[in-house]
Design a protein around this motif. Structure first.
Motif, PDB file in Angstrom:
ATOM      1  N   SER A  95       0.814  -1.206   0.000  1.00 13.96           N
ATOM      2  CA  SER A  95       0.000   0.000   0.000  1.00 13.96           C
ATOM      3  C   SER A  95       0.856   1.269   0.000  1.00 13.96           C
ATOM      4  CB  SER A  95      -0.917  -0.001   1.235  1.00 13.96           C
ATOM      5  OG  SER A  95      -1.504   1.258   1.407  1.00 13.96           O
ATOM      6  N   VAL A  96       0.694   2.077  -1.036  1.00 15.81           N
ATOM      7  CA  VAL A  96       1.416   3.349  -1.121  1.00 15.81           C
ATOM      8  C   VAL A  96       0.951   4.292  -0.014  1.00 15.81           C
ATOM      9  CG1 VAL A  96       1.818   5.390  -2.568  1.00 15.81           C
ATOM     10  CG2 VAL A  96       1.802   3.109  -3.604  1.00 15.81           C
ATOM     11  N   ASN A  97      -0.345   4.284   0.281  1.00 13.70           N
ATOM     12  CA  ASN A  97      -0.860   5.146   1.351  1.00 13.70           C
ATOM     13  C   ASN A  97      -0.256   4.772   2.698  1.00 13.70           C
ATOM     14  OD1 ASN A  97      -2.454   6.649  -0.363  1.00 13.70           O
ATOM     15  ND2 ASN A  97      -4.288   5.418  -0.019  1.00 13.70           N
ATOM     16  N   SER A  98      -0.150   3.487   2.964  1.00 11.59           N
ATOM     17  CA  SER A  98       0.433   3.019   4.211  1.00 11.59           C
ATOM     18  C   SER A  98       1.909   3.409   4.294  1.00 11.59           C
ATOM     19  CB  SER A  98       0.267   1.509   4.337  1.00 11.59           C
ATOM     20  OG  SER A  98       0.818   1.045   5.541  1.00 11.59           O
ATOM     21  N   LEU A  99       2.625   3.267   3.191  1.00  5.94           N
ATOM     22  CA  LEU A  99       4.028   3.647   3.141  1.00  5.94           C
ATOM     23  C   LEU A  99       4.196   5.142   3.421  1.00  5.94           C
ATOM     24  CD1 LEU A  99       7.007   2.911   2.550  1.00  5.94           C
ATOM     25  CD2 LEU A  99       6.520   3.360   0.142  1.00  5.94           C
ATOM     26  N   ASN A 100       3.376   5.958   2.785  1.00  6.38           N
ATOM     27  CA  ASN A 100       3.448   7.407   3.003  1.00  6.38           C
ATOM     28  C   ASN A 100       3.097   7.787   4.440  1.00  6.38           C
ATOM     29  OD1 ASN A 100       4.301   7.942   0.406  1.00  6.38           O
ATOM     30  ND2 ASN A 100       2.224   8.237  -0.374  1.00  6.38           N
ATOM     31  N   ARG A 101       2.134   7.090   5.024  1.00  8.17           N
ATOM     32  CA  ARG A 101       1.757   7.349   6.421  1.00  8.17           C
ATOM     33  C   ARG A 101       2.922   7.034   7.347  1.00  8.17           C
ATOM     34  NH1 ARG A 101       0.497   4.131  10.225  1.00  8.17           N
ATOM     35  NH2 ARG A 101       0.173   2.356   8.869  1.00  8.17           N
ATOM     36  N   ILE A 102       3.588   5.905   7.115  1.00  6.92           N
ATOM     37  CA  ILE A 102       4.734   5.501   7.941  1.00  6.92           C
ATOM     38  C   ILE A 102       5.875   6.504   7.792  1.00  6.92           C
ATOM     39  CG2 ILE A 102       6.538   3.749   8.223  1.00  6.92           C
ATOM     40  CD1 ILE A 102       4.351   1.651   7.523  1.00  6.92           C
ATOM     41  N   LYS A 103       6.154   6.904   6.555  1.00  2.00           N
ATOM     42  CA  LYS A 103       7.209   7.902   6.341  1.00  2.00           C
ATOM     43  C   LYS A 103       6.861   9.201   7.068  1.00  2.00           C
ATOM     44  CE  LYS A 103       8.664   7.965   1.869  1.00  2.00           C
ATOM     45  NZ  LYS A 103       8.583   7.765   0.412  1.00  2.00           N
ATOM     46  N   GLY A 104       5.597   9.587   7.022  1.00  2.00           N
ATOM     47  CA  GLY A 104       5.151  10.792   7.721  1.00  2.00           C
ATOM     48  C   GLY A 104       5.317  10.683   9.227  1.00  2.00           C
ATOM     49  N   ARG A 105       5.055   9.504   9.784  1.00  3.44           N
ATOM     50  CA  ARG A 105       5.226   9.291  11.232  1.00  3.44           C
ATOM     51  C   ARG A 105       6.699   9.413  11.628  1.00  3.44           C
ATOM     52  NH1 ARG A 105       2.063   7.110  14.648  1.00  3.44           N
ATOM     53  NH2 ARG A 105       3.541   5.601  15.484  1.00  3.44           N
ATOM     54  N   ILE A 106       7.583   8.912  10.784  1.00  6.45           N
ATOM     55  CA  ILE A 106       9.018   8.961  11.076  1.00  6.45           C
ATOM     56  C   ILE A 106       9.559  10.382  10.930  1.00  6.45           C
ATOM     57  CG2 ILE A 106      11.298   8.142  10.329  1.00  6.45           C
ATOM     58  CD1 ILE A 106       9.777   5.501   9.491  1.00  6.45           C
ATOM     59  N   GLY A 108       7.646  13.256  10.953  1.00  3.92           N
ATOM     60  CA  GLY A 108       6.960  14.131  11.900  1.00  3.92           C
ATOM     61  C   GLY A 108       6.635  15.478  11.283  1.00  3.92           C
ATOM     62  N   LEU A 109       5.845  16.256  12.000  1.00  3.50           N
ATOM     63  CA  LEU A 109       5.432  17.581  11.541  1.00  3.50           C
ATOM     64  C   LEU A 109       6.658  18.491  11.421  1.00  3.50           C
ATOM     65  CD1 LEU A 109       2.981  19.344  10.824  1.00  3.50           C
ATOM     66  CD2 LEU A 109       2.862  20.001  13.229  1.00  3.50           C
ATOM     67  N   ASN A 110       6.886  19.011  10.239  1.00  6.80           N
ATOM     68  CA  ASN A 110       8.038  19.878   9.951  1.00  6.80           C
ATOM     69  C   ASN A 110       9.380  19.207  10.293  1.00  6.80           C
ATOM     70  OD1 ASN A 110       6.406  22.055   9.052  1.00  6.80           O
ATOM     71  ND2 ASN A 110       6.030  22.602  11.191  1.00  6.80           N
ATOM     72  N   GLY A 111       9.431  17.875  10.224  1.00  5.15           N
ATOM     73  CA  GLY A 111      10.671  17.144  10.476  1.00  5.15           C
ATOM     74  C   GLY A 111      11.012  16.965  11.943  1.00  5.15           C
ATOM     75  N   LYS A 112      10.054  17.251  12.819  1.00 11.12           N
ATOM     76  CA  LYS A 112      10.318  17.234  14.267  1.00 11.12           C
ATOM     77  C   LYS A 112      10.762  15.859  14.767  1.00 11.12           C
ATOM     78  CE  LYS A 112       8.142  17.821  18.746  1.00 11.12           C
ATOM     79  NZ  LYS A 112       6.900  17.978  19.467  1.00 11.12           N
ATOM     80  N   THR A 113      10.059  14.801  14.394  1.00 13.92           N
ATOM     81  CA  THR A 113      10.376  13.474  14.925  1.00 13.92           C
ATOM     82  C   THR A 113      11.752  13.016  14.470  1.00 13.92           C
ATOM     83  OG1 THR A 113       8.036  12.923  14.999  1.00 13.92           O
ATOM     84  CG2 THR A 113       9.580  11.082  15.086  1.00 13.92           C
ATOM     85  N   ARG A 114      12.034  13.178  13.193  1.00 14.11           N
ATOM     86  CA  ARG A 114      13.355  12.785  12.686  1.00 14.11           C
ATOM     87  C   ARG A 114      14.458  13.573  13.405  1.00 14.11           C
ATOM     88  NH1 ARG A 114      15.154  13.455   6.531  1.00 14.11           N
ATOM     89  NH2 ARG A 114      15.090  15.639   7.122  1.00 14.11           N
ATOM     90  N   THR A 115      14.248  14.864  13.606  1.00 14.23           N
ATOM     91  CA  THR A 115      15.231  15.695  14.297  1.00 14.23           C
ATOM     92  C   THR A 115      15.443  15.228  15.732  1.00 14.23           C
ATOM     93  OG1 THR A 115      14.681  17.594  12.911  1.00 14.23           O
ATOM     94  CG2 THR A 115      15.786  18.062  14.999  1.00 14.23           C
ATOM     95  N   ILE A 116      14.370  14.868  16.422  1.00 10.03           N
ATOM     96  CA  ILE A 116      14.488  14.374  17.797  1.00 10.03           C
ATOM     97  C   ILE A 116      15.299  13.077  17.828  1.00 10.03           C
ATOM     98  CG2 ILE A 116      13.181  13.336  19.709  1.00 10.03           C
ATOM     99  CD1 ILE A 116      11.012  15.486  19.160  1.00 10.03           C
ATOM    100  N   ILE A 117      14.999  12.158  16.897  1.00 14.45           N
ATOM    101  CA  ILE A 117      15.744  10.894  16.839  1.00 14.45           C
ATOM    102  C   ILE A 117      17.228  11.176  16.587  1.00 14.45           C
ATOM    103  CG2 ILE A 117      16.086   8.739  15.547  1.00 14.45           C
ATOM    104  CD1 ILE A 117      13.001   8.759  15.062  1.00 14.45           C
ATOM    105  N   GLU A 118      17.513  12.051  15.617  1.00 14.14           N
ATOM    106  CA  GLU A 118      18.905  12.374  15.300  1.00 14.14           C
ATOM    107  C   GLU A 118      19.609  13.015  16.499  1.00 14.14           C
ATOM    108  OE1 GLU A 118      18.909  13.155  10.486  1.00 14.14           O
ATOM    109  OE2 GLU A 118      18.456  14.851  11.809  1.00 14.14           O
ATOM    110  N   ASP A 119      18.965  13.978  17.130  1.00 10.56           N
ATOM    111  CA  ASP A 119      19.582  14.696  18.255  1.00 10.56           C
ATOM    112  C   ASP A 119      19.805  13.795  19.466  1.00 10.56           C
ATOM    113  OD1 ASP A 119      19.617  16.977  16.718  1.00 10.56           O
ATOM    114  OD2 ASP A 119      17.918  17.937  17.728  1.00 10.56           O
ATOM    115  N   MET A 120      18.833  12.963  19.774  1.00 14.94           N
ATOM    116  CA  MET A 120      18.921  12.119  20.964  1.00 14.94           C
ATOM    117  C   MET A 120      19.909  10.955  20.795  1.00 14.94           C
ATOM    118  SD  MET A 120      16.898  13.436  23.265  1.00 14.94           S
ATOM    119  CE  MET A 120      16.060  12.344  24.369  1.00 14.94           C
TER     120      MET A 120
END
Length: 186
Positions: A95-106, A108-120
């Motif tokens: 599912s392309v929609n499922s893939l896009n949803r997962i990428k969005g979760r990783i 995060g809004l304005n890249g927040k989640t990815r930045t937190i993972i990288e920083d921590m």
């Protein structure tokens, strides 16, 4: 000795850089001569001295091909750094929609989640096509991978942030214990 490595065509520009400046920097850091075919994405490695040098260069090119900038990928020159790739299709199915949803979760809004993972975790995270790649030290990359797997599996963000905070606390505690000559916490 001439060897070849394939790079995705859409990453050739990042690899070569403006007027070939990045390619020249890569050649200088690895002590090689490179010919880049921008049509096929094939990189010919000329005048390489050892298999280990070719391995490190291949590792570097794989990182650039995974969406990392060459500046970030240069971190792989150190023997203490690794590159991990996670195929998000394992979590999304077809599912392309499922893939896009997962990428969005990783991301995060304005890249927040990815930045937190990288920083921590003191890692770099790249989301490119259906892959997530992580670049960093072994232990740090392991924690970042666990965080991303939790997000891809649908765990709430607060669970992931808590995991990262616990990791950071344990890391700080271990630094103090090491400084004081005490036993490190596993």
């Amino acid at each position: 000795m001439k060897k070849e490595i394939k790079l995705p065509r859409d990453r050739i520009g990042a690899f070569v850089g403006k007027n070939g400046s990045t390619k020249n920097d890569i050649e200088n850091k690895f002590g090689v001569k490179l010919n880049v075919n921008s049509v096929t994405g094939l990189i010919s490695v000329i005048d390489i001295n050892s298999d280990y040098q070719f391995f490190k260069l291949t590792y570097f090119i794989n990182a650039v091909g995974s969406g990392f900038s060459p500046e970030r990928a240069f971190r792989l020159i150190s023997d203490d750094e690794i590159l991990l790739k996670l195929d998000l299709k394992e979590y999304s199915g077809k599912s392309v929609n499922s893939l896009n949803r997962i990428k969005g979760r990783i991301i995060g809004l304005n890249g927040k989640t990815r930045t937190i993972i990288e920083d921590m975790t003191n890692t770099y995270v790249s989301i490119y096509k259906h892959y997530v790649s992580i670049l960093g030290g072994y232990n740090e990359t392991k924690i970042a991978l666990e965080s991303i797997q939790l997000l891809a599996s649908g765990s709430p963000h607060k669970v992931v942030y808590s995991l990262l905070e616990n990791y950071r606390t344990k890391l700080k505690t271990n630094k103090v214990l090491l400084w004081e000559g005490n036993k490190i916490i596993e």
